[in-house]
Design an enzyme around this catalytic site. Structure first.
Site, short mmCIF file in Angstrom:
data_model
loop_
_atom_site.label_atom_id
_atom_site.label_comp_id
_atom_site.label_asym_id
_atom_site.label_seq_id
_atom_site.Cartn_x
_atom_site.Cartn_y
_atom_site.Cartn_z
N LYS A 18 -11.56 4.03 1.47
CA LYS A 18 -10.88 3.39 0.96
C LYS A 18 -11.17 2.17 0.11
O LYS A 18 -11.50 0.87 0.90
CB LYS A 18 -9.64 2.99 1.94
CG LYS A 18 -7.85 2.46 1.19
CD LYS A 18 -7.63 1.85 2.67
CE LYS A 18 -6.68 1.33 2.48
NZ LYS A 18 -5.53 0.60 3.99
N GLU B 223 1.29 -0.99 0.16
CA GLU B 223 -0.26 0.09 0.11
C GLU B 223 0.80 1.33 -0.08
O GLU B 223 1.05 2.39 -0.56
CB GLU B 223 -0.70 0.11 1.00
CG GLU B 223 -1.59 -1.42 1.40
CD GLU B 223 -2.96 -1.27 2.35
OE1 GLU B 223 -4.10 -0.60 2.58
OE2 GLU B 223 -2.43 -1.67 3.06
#
Length: 121
Positions: free
Chosen positions: A100, A23
């Site tokens: 997200k 990420e």
């Protein structure tokens, strides 16, 4: 506290937030909804932009945070975004949702959303 509000919904920016190394390395899109609670009567009466929050400038400031220093938790990101909103003394409270949609979850899902509400003490 005023019940007037300005809402900026669906603001998109790329950030490197998350716990997993991938990420941080690859980044992903985050979507921000921000609602500011403030008295809009003075701006409406005077028809004067300087008496309200300029939502274009707000959008730029929020994107700068999303694109800026990475954090592990979107809860932390939401707090940083709320701090930007509350930096304007006219804003009594702010509600921030951080979406997200590409969270690393190995199951089908539509979105992950963290929502916080902060107000002046």
């Amino acid at each position: 506290m005023s019940t007037d509000r300005i809402t900026l919904k669906g603001l998109r920016a790329r950030g490197r937030h998350g716990v997993l190394p991938a990420e941080r390395e690859l980044g992903q899109e985050f979507v921000v909804d921000a609602t500011l609670f403030l008295d809009l009567a003075p701006a409406a009466a005077a028809d004067d932009l300087t008496l309200t929050v300029h939502y274009g400038e707000l959008a730029q400031a929020l994107v700068k945070v999303v694109e800026g220093e990475p954090v592990e938790l979107i809860e932390t990101l939401a707090q940083r975004l709320a701090d930007v909103c509350l930096a304007d003394d006219r804003v009594h409270a702010a509600e921030i949702s951080v979406h997200k949609p590409a969270a690393p979850i190995p199951l089908p899902f539509d979105d992950v959303i963290v929502t916080i509400r902060r107000s002046r003490q």
